[in-house]
Design an enzyme around this catalytic site. Sequence first.
Site, short mmCIF file in Angstrom:
data_model
loop_
_atom_site.label_atom_id
_atom_site.label_comp_id
_atom_site.label_asym_id
_atom_site.label_seq_id
_atom_site.Cartn_x
_atom_site.Cartn_y
_atom_site.Cartn_z
CD GLU A 77 -2.60 1.33 2.43
OE1 GLU A 77 -2.28 0.57 4.11
OE2 GLU A 77 -3.47 1.65 2.44
CE LYS A 175 -7.00 1.26 3.70
NZ LYS A 175 -6.20 1.99 4.59
CB CYS A 208 -4.06 -1.06 4.53
SG CYS A 208 -3.19 -1.24 6.59
#
Length: 530
Positions: A77, A175, A208
Amino acid sequence: MEMREKLGALGFLLILVDLSYQGTEQDRSNYYTAAVVEFSPIYKGNAAVTLKENTDAYVKYIEKAKQQNADIIVFPEDGLTSLNMPERSRMDAWTTVVPPVLDEYTPCTGNAVNVSETLKTLSCAALQNRIYVVINIAEKEICEPNDDQCSDGIRYHNTNVAFDRTGKIIARYRKVNLYMEWRFDRTKSPEIVTFDTDFGVRFGTFTCFDILFPVPALNLTRIEGISDIVFPTAWFSEIPFLTAVQTQFGWSFAEDVNLLVAGYHQPDIGNAGSGIYLGRNGIANVTMTRNPENRLLISRVPKRTRSEKNGKAECSTIVDKKEEGKVEMSFSGEQCAVSPTVTDGIANAFYDSERKGDGTDWIRLLHDNLTTFESLPVNFSMDKSICQQNFCCHFHARTPLVSNPSSIVYHAVVYNGVRLYGTEVEAGVRLCAVIQCANDSILSCNSISQSNITFTALSVTATFDDDYSNMLAMPSMLEPSLLPTGHWTYAKRADGKQTNLTVALNESTNDLVTFGIYTRDFARDKWNRN
Ligand SMILES: *[C@@H]1O[C@H](CO)[C@@H](O)[C@H](O)[C@H]1NC(C)=O
Ligand SMILES: *[C@@H]1O[C@H](CO)[C@@H](O)[C@H](O)[C@H]1NC(C)=O
Ligand SMILES: *[C@@H]1O[C@H](CO)[C@@H](O)[C@H](O)[C@H]1NC(C)=O
Ligand SMILES: *[C@@H]1O[C@H](CO)[C@@H](O)[C@H](O)[C@H]1NC(C)=O
Ligand SMILES: *[C@@H]1O[C@H](CO)[C@@H](O)[C@H](O)[C@H]1NC(C)=O
Ligand SMILES: *[C@@H]1O[C@H](CO)[C@@H](O)[C@H](O)[C@H]1NC(C)=O
Ligand SMILES: *[C@@H]1O[C@H](CO)[C@@H](O)[C@H](O)[C@H]1NC(C)=O
Ligand SMILES: *[C@@H]1O[C@H](CO)[C@@H](O)[C@H](O)[C@H]1NC(C)=O
Ligand SMILES: *[C@@H]1O[C@H](CO)[C@@H](O)[C@H](O)[C@H]1NC(C)=O
């Protein structure tokens, strides 16, 4: 006659195709080869220079991975922009348009406006090296004119992109669970993103912080039945429960899926940790060290068959030792015991002796706030249940007295409540664990030293009286190397009314930092956002 000639020509053609796709041979085998890159991005202030230098570094890794026959490579990321992107109003130069999968767009050969040089170069690298490439990039979405939720005409997303072996975009994931990332916008609605490969594996992807939430991660594993996940991350490790590799392994184990993790590397701000995890079959490759900054991990990943995944049969699979030291499962009645072990060779390969003595100074670590935990010091013989808010854990521990004890003590801790992750979300957590402390105060339980205290026996049981099936229950194991600890078993016992999850050491063990079960109780989550 003519027919035979035609067939002959066709046969030849097929062979040619075969040779051009390295992966085809592996199609027939039980493995694919995965590469993940732990990467410390360059930051040069200027967007074009920063993006170019990091992109060039990515291309070198793509070539290296290809030389070792990797089928797929994953990057971290924020690895192209670095975490130092400017404020929102100056984001444009750092971002790119990412055409949707339906466009079947290949940046290398296409000429769409606003698709960045970075995306083109990486698409070309995927094409030239005939390898699947997964990156994370800052995306700009140009809003439809009538979009009333779009204030300034553009939405920025923290986006994963997958290219196939021809450089075509085959996945775009924005995300969902942003962690204090003010520059980025929330998606209008969460997307569950998967992509298929020519080696027969369907991947899901998320990013993440998403790993601690149900959508989209658990939609992929529990609804879509996805067995392999690609996961770019820039993780801020926190002791004693949420360091990077500990969490990655715990999640892969809990969901029993293969997890390919590429981590952003900047230990001074707490970022490190990447790996290739095989669910209950253990860990194939892992890194959590300060040096070197950049590291390419490559391992073969056993393909999972649908039947192995179906029904979330946590305990019903009997697998013999597939590979030395890696898998050992047994099954009896409703109990199942699994011992994923990082074999010595693998663990030691990344064991940096420099930080063996004391881990704290090399990676900046956040600490959990333990003040409201229930806790009891562990003495040489403990058999005790501890409860908080009707959630009970049972601890069984034996620690023979040593003649030369270290300064370390252990506490058995229980928590059932909410906590803040970052500033945005109050999250439900239930946990039971034995953790390392400096003294009898719970506030000293942020110790990660080598320890002369040996546990000759240790088991921790979490009892769920309500439905635990909507939660995420991860084994949470840590030793001073900041890797998961070795030899233990995991068992689930249910009688219709309650479910017990037990982790137990199967061998005398010292150097424990954390040993227990960390559960996310999503029903109590609350986002504080405008
Ligand atoms: C390219 O991006 C700019 C803003 O960065 C926008 O004004 C323009 O409409 C975009 N062009 C296309 C074809 O999307
Ligand atoms: C994810 O799964 C939940 C059920 O657990 C469902 O309610 C939700 O709609 C799913 N989300 C998406 C985007 O499919
Ligand atoms: C881990 O990755 C390294 C670097 O590519 C490789 O040399 C090593 O063989 C891998 N280890 C395993 C067990 O696959
Ligand atoms: C503990 O489990 C590991 C891994 O399965 C195994 O190698 C070891 O022999 C076991 N030890 C004992 C004492 O059973
Ligand atoms: C830890 O939590 C307690 C109780 O909620 C709170 O009073 C204290 O301020 C917190 N400490 C830190 C450092 O956040
Ligand atoms: C050990 O701890 C348990 C519970 O914490 C306590 O009941 C017991 O008395 C302790 N034993 C000794 C010898 O200190
Ligand atoms: C552990 O014990 C050895 C001697 O048995 C001693 O030299 C060492 O300093 C001890 N380590 C710690 C961390 O106390
Ligand atoms: C316990 O250890 C902490 C350091 O972790 C220290 O600040 C504190 O003073 C110690 N308390 C006692 C009672 O020794
Ligand atoms: C769960 O564990 C508790 C405490 O150890 C025990 O009393 C209970 O019988 C267990 N329940 C099941 C279903 O195993």
